[in-house]
Design a protein around this motif. Structure first.
Motif, PDB file in Angstrom:
ATOM      1  N   LEU A  46       0.809  -1.216   0.000  1.00 18.92           N
ATOM      2  CA  LEU A  46       0.000   0.000   0.000  1.00 18.92           C
ATOM      3  C   LEU A  46       0.841   1.265   0.000  1.00 18.92           C
ATOM      4  O   LEU A  46       0.418   2.282  -0.553  1.00 18.92           O
ATOM      5  CB  LEU A  46      -0.913   0.020   1.237  1.00 18.92           C
ATOM      6  CG  LEU A  46      -2.004  -1.066   1.302  1.00 18.92           C
ATOM      7  CD1 LEU A  46      -2.815  -0.903   2.573  1.00 18.92           C
ATOM      8  CD2 LEU A  46      -2.911  -0.977   0.078  1.00 18.92           C
ATOM      9  N   ARG A  47       1.999   1.211   0.601  1.00 16.35           N
ATOM     10  CA  ARG A  47       2.815   2.412   0.759  1.00 16.35           C
ATOM     11  C   ARG A  47       4.238   2.173   0.296  1.00 16.35           C
ATOM     12  O   ARG A  47       4.740   1.048   0.337  1.00 16.35           O
ATOM     13  CB  ARG A  47       2.812   2.852   2.231  1.00 16.35           C
ATOM     14  CG  ARG A  47       1.423   3.257   2.726  1.00 16.35           C
ATOM     15  CD  ARG A  47       1.438   3.548   4.195  1.00 16.35           C
ATOM     16  NE  ARG A  47       0.103   3.909   4.686  1.00 16.35           N
ATOM     17  CZ  ARG A  47      -0.219   4.047   5.950  1.00 16.35           C
ATOM     18  NH1 ARG A  47       0.702   3.861   6.883  1.00 16.35           N
ATOM     19  NH2 ARG A  47      -1.448   4.372   6.300  1.00 16.35           N
ATOM     20  N   LYS A  48       4.863   3.300  -0.105  1.00 14.82           N
ATOM     21  CA  LYS A  48       6.256   3.224  -0.532  1.00 14.82           C
ATOM     22  C   LYS A  48       7.155   3.560   0.663  1.00 14.82           C
ATOM     23  O   LYS A  48       7.009   4.608   1.291  1.00 14.82           O
ATOM     24  CB  LYS A  48       6.519   4.210  -1.667  1.00 14.82           C
ATOM     25  CG  LYS A  48       7.960   4.186  -2.156  1.00 14.82           C
ATOM     26  CD  LYS A  48       8.165   5.216  -3.258  1.00 14.82           C
ATOM     27  CE  LYS A  48       9.621   5.213  -3.718  1.00 14.82           C
ATOM     28  NZ  LYS A  48       9.860   6.234  -4.761  1.00 14.82           N
ATOM     29  N   HIS A  49       8.059   2.654   0.950  1.00 13.06           N
ATOM     30  CA  HIS A  49       8.975   2.842   2.076  1.00 13.06           C
ATOM     31  C   HIS A  49      10.355   3.233   1.565  1.00 13.06           C
ATOM     32  O   HIS A  49      10.854   2.658   0.596  1.00 13.06           O
ATOM     33  CB  HIS A  49       9.088   1.558   2.907  1.00 13.06           C
ATOM     34  CG  HIS A  49       7.800   1.137   3.542  1.00 13.06           C
ATOM     35  ND1 HIS A  49       7.409   1.561   4.782  1.00 13.06           N
ATOM     36  CD2 HIS A  49       6.801   0.324   3.092  1.00 13.06           C
ATOM     37  CE1 HIS A  49       6.238   1.033   5.090  1.00 13.06           C
ATOM     38  NE2 HIS A  49       5.838   0.273   4.069  1.00 13.06           N
ATOM     39  N   THR A  50      10.936   4.223   2.220  1.00 10.44           N
ATOM     40  CA  THR A  50      12.332   4.592   1.938  1.00 10.44           C
ATOM     41  C   THR A  50      13.083   4.632   3.269  1.00 10.44           C
ATOM     42  O   THR A  50      12.496   4.900   4.330  1.00 10.44           O
ATOM     43  CB  THR A  50      12.435   5.956   1.242  1.00 10.44           C
ATOM     44  OG1 THR A  50      11.717   6.940   2.019  1.00 10.44           O
ATOM     45  CG2 THR A  50      11.855   5.899  -0.153  1.00 10.44           C
ATOM     46  N   PHE A  51      14.387   4.392   3.181  1.00 13.01           N
ATOM     47  CA  PHE A  51      15.197   4.285   4.393  1.00 13.01           C
ATOM     48  C   PHE A  51      16.501   5.036   4.198  1.00 13.01           C
ATOM     49  O   PHE A  51      17.124   4.955   3.137  1.00 13.01           O
ATOM     50  CB  PHE A  51      15.486   2.812   4.720  1.00 13.01           C
ATOM     51  CG  PHE A  51      14.252   1.959   4.817  1.00 13.01           C
ATOM     52  CD1 PHE A  51      13.573   1.835   6.028  1.00 13.01           C
ATOM     53  CD2 PHE A  51      13.755   1.297   3.696  1.00 13.01           C
ATOM     54  CE1 PHE A  51      12.440   1.054   6.109  1.00 13.01           C
ATOM     55  CE2 PHE A  51      12.617   0.518   3.779  1.00 13.01           C
ATOM     56  CZ  PHE A  51      11.956   0.395   4.982  1.00 13.01           C
ATOM     57  N   ILE A  52      16.904   5.771   5.223  1.00 11.55           N
ATOM     58  CA  ILE A  52      18.193   6.467   5.221  1.00 11.55           C
ATOM     59  C   ILE A  52      19.057   5.851   6.314  1.00 11.55           C
ATOM     60  O   ILE A  52      18.716   5.885   7.497  1.00 11.55           O
ATOM     61  CB  ILE A  52      18.017   7.974   5.475  1.00 11.55           C
ATOM     62  CG1 ILE A  52      17.232   8.624   4.335  1.00 11.55           C
ATOM     63  CG2 ILE A  52      19.376   8.658   5.622  1.00 11.55           C
ATOM     64  CD1 ILE A  52      16.975  10.101   4.533  1.00 11.55           C
ATOM     65  N   HIS A  53      20.175   5.278   5.904  1.00  8.48           N
ATOM     66  CA  HIS A  53      21.114   4.665   6.838  1.00  8.48           C
ATOM     67  C   HIS A  53      22.126   5.724   7.300  1.00  8.48           C
ATOM     68  O   HIS A  53      22.714   6.422   6.475  1.00  8.48           O
ATOM     69  CB  HIS A  53      21.849   3.496   6.184  1.00  8.48           C
ATOM     70  CG  HIS A  53      20.980   2.310   5.934  1.00  8.48           C
ATOM     71  ND1 HIS A  53      21.044   1.152   6.674  1.00  8.48           N
ATOM     72  CD2 HIS A  53      19.991   2.105   5.015  1.00  8.48           C
ATOM     73  CE1 HIS A  53      20.158   0.275   6.232  1.00  8.48           C
ATOM     74  NE2 HIS A  53      19.503   0.840   5.214  1.00  8.48           N
ATOM     75  N   THR A  54      22.320   5.830   8.592  1.00  3.04           N
ATOM     76  CA  THR A  54      23.304   6.775   9.135  1.00  3.04           C
ATOM     77  C   THR A  54      24.299   6.009   9.999  1.00  3.04           C
ATOM     78  O   THR A  54      23.918   5.145  10.791  1.00  3.04           O
ATOM     79  CB  THR A  54      22.620   7.859   9.996  1.00  3.04           C
ATOM     80  OG1 THR A  54      21.962   7.250  11.104  1.00  3.04           O
ATOM     81  CG2 THR A  54      21.601   8.635   9.176  1.00  3.04           C
ATOM     82  N   ASP A  55      25.554   6.351   9.840  1.00  8.07           N
ATOM     83  CA  ASP A  55      26.627   5.702  10.588  1.00  8.07           C
ATOM     84  C   ASP A  55      26.899   6.513  11.847  1.00  8.07           C
ATOM     85  O   ASP A  55      27.373   7.656  11.783  1.00  8.07           O
ATOM     86  CB  ASP A  55      27.886   5.634   9.724  1.00  8.07           C
ATOM     87  CG  ASP A  55      28.960   4.753  10.353  1.00  8.07           C
ATOM     88  OD1 ASP A  55      28.902   4.504  11.576  1.00  8.07           O
ATOM     89  OD2 ASP A  55      29.870   4.310   9.614  1.00  8.07           O
ATOM     90  N   THR A  56      26.599   5.957  13.015  1.00  3.28           N
ATOM     91  CA  THR A  56      26.766   6.698  14.265  1.00  3.28           C
ATOM     92  C   THR A  56      28.239   6.856  14.649  1.00  3.28           C
ATOM     93  O   THR A  56      28.552   7.608  15.572  1.00  3.28           O
ATOM     94  CB  THR A  56      26.022   6.007  15.410  1.00  3.28           C
ATOM     95  OG1 THR A  56      26.475   4.648  15.545  1.00  3.28           O
ATOM     96  CG2 THR A  56      24.519   6.024  15.153  1.00  3.28           C
ATOM     97  N   ARG A  57      29.121   6.147  13.936  1.00  2.28           N
ATOM     98  CA  ARG A  57      30.550   6.367  14.170  1.00  2.28           C
ATOM     99  C   ARG A  57      30.978   7.717  13.613  1.00  2.28           C
ATOM    100  O   ARG A  57      32.006   8.266  14.025  1.00  2.28           O
ATOM    101  CB  ARG A  57      31.357   5.231  13.544  1.00  2.28           C
ATOM    102  CG  ARG A  57      31.124   3.872  14.204  1.00  2.28           C
ATOM    103  CD  ARG A  57      31.802   2.754  13.452  1.00  2.28           C
ATOM    104  NE  ARG A  57      31.278   2.633  12.084  1.00  2.28           N
ATOM    105  CZ  ARG A  57      31.636   1.668  11.244  1.00  2.28           C
ATOM    106  NH1 ARG A  57      32.507   0.732  11.619  1.00  2.28           N
ATOM    107  NH2 ARG A  57      31.122   1.623  10.019  1.00  2.28           N
ATOM    108  N   GLN A  58      30.209   8.217  12.635  1.00  2.00           N
ATOM    109  CA  GLN A  58      30.384   9.593  12.166  1.00  2.00           C
ATOM    110  C   GLN A  58      29.410  10.446  12.979  1.00  2.00           C
ATOM    111  O   GLN A  58      28.231  10.552  12.658  1.00  2.00           O
ATOM    112  CB  GLN A  58      30.081   9.694  10.671  1.00  2.00           C
ATOM    113  CG  GLN A  58      30.911   8.767   9.799  1.00  2.00           C
ATOM    114  CD  GLN A  58      32.398   9.092   9.890  1.00  2.00           C
ATOM    115  OE1 GLN A  58      32.779  10.254   9.967  1.00  2.00           O
ATOM    116  NE2 GLN A  58      33.236   8.056   9.887  1.00  2.00           N
ATOM    117  N   ALA A  59      29.913  11.024  14.052  1.00  2.23           N
ATOM    118  CA  ALA A  59      29.039  11.589  15.083  1.00  2.23           C
ATOM    119  C   ALA A  59      28.130  12.706  14.578  1.00  2.23           C
ATOM    120  O   ALA A  59      26.970  12.798  14.985  1.00  2.23           O
ATOM    121  CB  ALA A  59      29.879  12.103  16.248  1.00  2.23           C
ATOM    122  N   GLU A  60      28.619  13.559  13.695  1.00  6.33           N
ATOM    123  CA  GLU A  60      27.811  14.699  13.258  1.00  6.33           C
ATOM    124  C   GLU A  60      26.772  14.260  12.243  1.00  6.33           C
ATOM    125  O   GLU A  60      27.073  13.479  11.323  1.00  6.33           O
ATOM    126  CB  GLU A  60      28.700  15.792  12.665  1.00  6.33           C
ATOM    127  CG  GLU A  60      27.956  17.084  12.413  1.00  6.33           C
ATOM    128  CD  GLU A  60      28.889  18.240  12.091  1.00  6.33           C
ATOM    129  OE1 GLU A  60      28.396  19.364  11.892  1.00  6.33           O
ATOM    130  OE2 GLU A  60      30.122  18.022  12.045  1.00  6.33           O
TER     131      GLU A  60
END
Length: 372
Positions: A103-117
């Motif tokens: 029913l819906r389009k899903h998108t995902f953004i992966h962020t690396d917490t080792r890169q703090a900012e």
């Protein structure tokens, strides 16, 4: 006897036999014998795929089911931002997740917490929803900031607001105020050359121009404070009390010139300095007050003598003029008569005679000198 299971258009069914997953069921009606060991779990495809008590890996071998799912694996060092039809929904912590993609389009953004900012791709408008995972630091327009990761200096940061993940990297920001500042030295006890102990209140204005140099120094303010103390003692200790009181303004010039020599060492521009108060011991105050009173009395006596001398000289000059000029003498007599009349309420005259003659007799009219 049959049991009926109906699956709606916004649902999917999961068929289990004796507790083991068999296959996916599409929308429709399904009948099973009541004694059958088959069960159906009905799933709402508008919600995340989650079967209570079952591991997600049990279903991924079904290719038909897998085609209708978005599988997201979040690593230990990651956070994943999930969007539905372009709108932020939630943050995913480490783990495996599945979402229906029907029913819906899903998108995902992966962020690396080792890169703090936080990277630029993270929309700042969603940050209020991430307060449990994000920390913010703000540098004002009059400040300079220094960014540390795990207590290691990374870089100097300019005024603005910065966001960092609460992750494996410890983040710290130190701020340096670049505005003009003032340091007060209150009640500094210093001994003069003639062994008089006095107290000074001194003030110094400065501005940090090299914030990194100031950051590298431990107890920066305290070190400037100590330098000012030492320089005050150096200067005051070479002067006697009388000289110090006469040259009080010179203290600021001396201290300021010496502090300019330290400007590069401290990363500071020294702008001004001055003595606010010189506080003397009680006994010394009494002595100085006595001396001052004696000086003022002597000055007052001198002024009095000058005024008396000037007054006497003026009387002498007046007497000479009146002796030489009879008309001036008569005018002076009339002036005194006027002053006497101002003080007299009434004048009574007895006997005959002209009033003018009587008044003339009061002031002793002079007879003209006889000609020889």
């Amino acid at each position: 006897m049959l049991k009926k299971v109906t699956i709606q258009a916004d649902q999917r069914g999961l068929l289990f036999h004796k507790g083991s997953y068999v296959k996916k069921l599409m929308p429709g009606t399904y009948n099973y014998f009541s004694w059958s060991q088959s069960t159906v779990v009905v799933m709402n495809i508008a919600k995340p795929f989650d079967v209570e008590g079952k591991d997600l890996q049990l279903f991924l071998h079904d290719e038909d089911l897998a085609r209708e799912l978005n599988i997201v694996r979040v690593q230990d060092h990651e956070y994943v931002l999930r969007y539905e039809d372009g709108q932020f929904v939630q943050l995913l912590k480490p783990g495996i997740y599945a979402f229906w993609n029907i029913l819906r389009k899903h998108t995902f953004i992966h962020t690396d917490t080792r890169q703090a900012e936080l990277s630029a791709e993270v929309d700042r408008s969603i940050l209020p929803k991430l307060t449990a995972y994000v920390q913010a630091f703000e540098i004002a327009s009059n400040e300079s900031g220094f960014l540390f990761y795990d207590h290691v200096l990374q870089r100097e940061i300019s005024p603005g607001k910065y966001y960092f993940w609460k992750g494996p990297v410890s983040v710290m920001v130190k701020k340096i105020d670049l505005r003009q500042q003032q340091m007060d030295l209150i009640g500094q006890e210093i001994m003069t050359e003639d062994k008089v102990t006095l107290r000074l209140n001194f003030v110094c204005q400065y501005k940090i121009v090299n914030p990194l140099r100031a950051l590298e120094m431990k107890s920066f303010d305290e070190q400037i404070h100590i330098q000012l103390q030492l320089m005050l003692r150096e200067y005051v200790g070479t002067l006697k009390l009388d000289d110090l009181l006469k040259r009080k303004e010179d203290i600021a010039s001396f201290i300021l010139s010496r502090m300019h020599e330290k400007s590069e060492e401290f990363g500071v521009q020294f702008l001004g300095a001055g003595v606010k108060d010189v506080i003397l011991p009680g006994e010394m105050k009494e002595i100085l007050n006595t001396v001052l009173m004696a000086e003022k009395k002597a000055q007052a006596n001198l002024i009095t003598r000058r005024e008396e001398t000037a007054s006497t000289r003026s009387l002498l000059n007046t007497a000479k003029l009146m002796d030489e000029n009879q008309t001036l003498f008569r005018l002076k007599e009339l002036e005194f008569l006027e002053k006497i009349c101002e003080k007299v309420g009434s004048i009574s005259l007895t006997g005959g005679g002209d009033l003018l003659e009587r008044l003339s007799s009061l002031i002793g009219e002079r007879k003209p000198a006889s000609k020889s």
